[in-house]
Enzyme design. Structure first.
Site, PDB file in Angstrom:
ATOM      1  N   TRP A 296      30.187 -44.006  23.219  1.00 28.03           N
ATOM      2  CA  TRP A 296      31.491 -44.099  23.863  1.00 28.03           C
ATOM      3  C   TRP A 296      31.672 -43.039  24.944  1.00 28.03           C
ATOM      4  CZ3 TRP A 296      30.657 -42.771  18.806  1.00 28.03           C
ATOM      5  CH2 TRP A 296      30.981 -41.469  18.433  1.00 28.03           C
TER       6      TRP A 296
ATOM      7  N   HIS B 135      33.412 -51.547  10.613  1.00 27.47           N
ATOM      8  CA  HIS B 135      32.210 -51.213  11.373  1.00 27.47           C
ATOM      9  C   HIS B 135      31.026 -52.093  10.965  1.00 27.47           C
ATOM     10  CE1 HIS B 135      34.466 -47.368  12.133  1.00 27.47           C
ATOM     11  NE2 HIS B 135      34.109 -47.730  13.347  1.00 27.47           N
TER      12      HIS B 135
ATOM     13  N   CYS C 223      37.538 -37.390  18.390  1.00 30.83           N
ATOM     14  CA  CYS C 223      37.863 -38.818  18.413  1.00 30.83           C
ATOM     15  C   CYS C 223      38.043 -39.300  16.983  1.00 30.83           C
ATOM     16  CB  CYS C 223      36.775 -39.614  19.122  1.00 30.83           C
ATOM     17  SG  CYS C 223      35.139 -39.388  18.439  1.00 30.83           S
TER      18      CYS C 223
ATOM     19  N   TYR D 116      35.113 -51.308  24.050  1.00 33.23           N
ATOM     20  CA  TYR D 116      33.650 -51.211  24.096  1.00 33.23           C
ATOM     21  C   TYR D 116      33.069 -51.637  22.762  1.00 33.23           C
ATOM     22  CZ  TYR D 116      33.286 -47.022  21.195  1.00 33.23           C
ATOM     23  OH  TYR D 116      33.321 -46.155  20.143  1.00 33.23           O
TER      24      TYR D 116
ATOM     25  N   HIS E  71      40.460 -42.602  14.579  1.00 30.83           N
ATOM     26  CA  HIS E  71      41.242 -43.838  14.522  1.00 30.83           C
ATOM     27  C   HIS E  71      42.692 -43.510  14.180  1.00 30.83           C
ATOM     28  CE1 HIS E  71      37.058 -44.837  13.453  1.00 30.83           C
ATOM     29  NE2 HIS E  71      37.268 -45.852  14.254  1.00 30.83           N
TER      30      HIS E  71
ATOM     31  N   HIS F  45      38.953 -52.753  16.643  1.00 25.35           N
ATOM     32  CA  HIS F  45      39.983 -51.907  16.025  1.00 25.35           C
ATOM     33  C   HIS F  45      40.377 -50.794  16.986  1.00 25.35           C
ATOM     34  CE1 HIS F  45      36.083 -50.166  14.854  1.00 25.35           C
ATOM     35  NE2 HIS F  45      36.691 -48.995  14.876  1.00 25.35           N
TER      36      HIS F  45
ATOM     37  N   GLU G  37      39.674 -31.483  13.354  1.00 25.94           N
ATOM     38  CA  GLU G  37      38.293 -31.264  13.769  1.00 25.94           C
ATOM     39  C   GLU G  37      38.077 -29.921  14.454  1.00 25.94           C
ATOM     40  OE1 GLU G  37      36.387 -34.414  15.958  1.00 25.94           O
ATOM     41  OE2 GLU G  37      37.185 -35.956  14.630  1.00 25.94           O
TER      42      GLU G  37
ATOM     43  N   GLU H 226      35.664 -51.030  19.618  1.00 26.24           N
ATOM     44  CA  GLU H 226      36.930 -50.312  19.646  1.00 26.24           C
ATOM     45  C   GLU H 226      37.748 -50.556  20.898  1.00 26.24           C
ATOM     46  OE1 GLU H 226      35.921 -46.595  16.737  1.00 26.24           O
ATOM     47  OE2 GLU H 226      35.808 -46.206  18.883  1.00 26.24           O
TER      48      GLU H 226
END
Length: 174
Positions: free
Chosen positions: A158, A25, A66, A101, A68, A31, A86, A113
């Site tokens: 996003w 980042h 969201c 984006y 990775h 990624h 989450e 990403e």
């Protein structure tokens, strides 16, 4: 806290390496990531408000979850894992669309990403993880779109992109 790697990819979503998440980042390297959208039988979208201590976009509203993917983990498996971590539940997911984006944040970090959008259905209340999520709500999809237009600063970068470009992909046939 263990360091988490992200999967570096090219513009064809082919893995080209691994890098610690914060470093990727900081360097704005492309990624792999995913965004999960959960809808109920009324066609409402489950939104989450990001925890206030998140390293970027704290307190902003966004899609259900969201994160990775981990190396060797499928998009669906990653989505289910993070949904459990989450929001405290798991449901079947289907891939809807993917896109690239790039969004810079005030803290010097940049999300760049290759985002895989997944959709599922669920009708109960989540059991949110307060380390990840400050709050949640069900909201009509059209009302979300209207509220993003009226209050764009209340939503993650996003999420706004997905609603602007891929709105038709987040509806379900009811």
């Amino acid at each position: 806290m263990t360091k988490e790697n992200v999967i570096l990819v090219n513009e064809n979503d082919e893995q080209i390496g691994l890098m610690e998440k914060i470093e990727a980042h900081e360097k704005a390297l492309l990624h792999r990531a995913f965004s999960v959208f959960i809808l109920n039988d009324k066609g409402e979208l489950m939104l989450q408000q990001r925890a206030l201590h998140k390293y970027h976009s704290p307190g902003l509203w966004t899609n259900t979850c969201c994160s990775h993917q981990r190396e060797g983990e499928s998009n669906i498996a990653a989505g289910k894992r993070r949904l459990q971590e989450e929001m405290g539940f798991v449901t079947e997911l289907a891939e809807a669309v993917s896109f690239i984006y790039k969004a810079a944040f005030d803290n010097g970090l940049t999300e760049h990403e290759y985002d895989h959008v997944m959709i599922g259905t669920y009708n109960d209340e989540p059991t949110i993880n307060p380390d990840e999520v400050a709050s949640w709500k069900w909201m009509d999809v059209q009302a979300v779109k209207d509220d993003i237009a009226a209050n764009p600063d209340a939503y993650t970068a996003w999420f706004k992109i997905i609603f602007e470009k891929f709105y038709e992909h987040i509806k379900v046939d009811i």
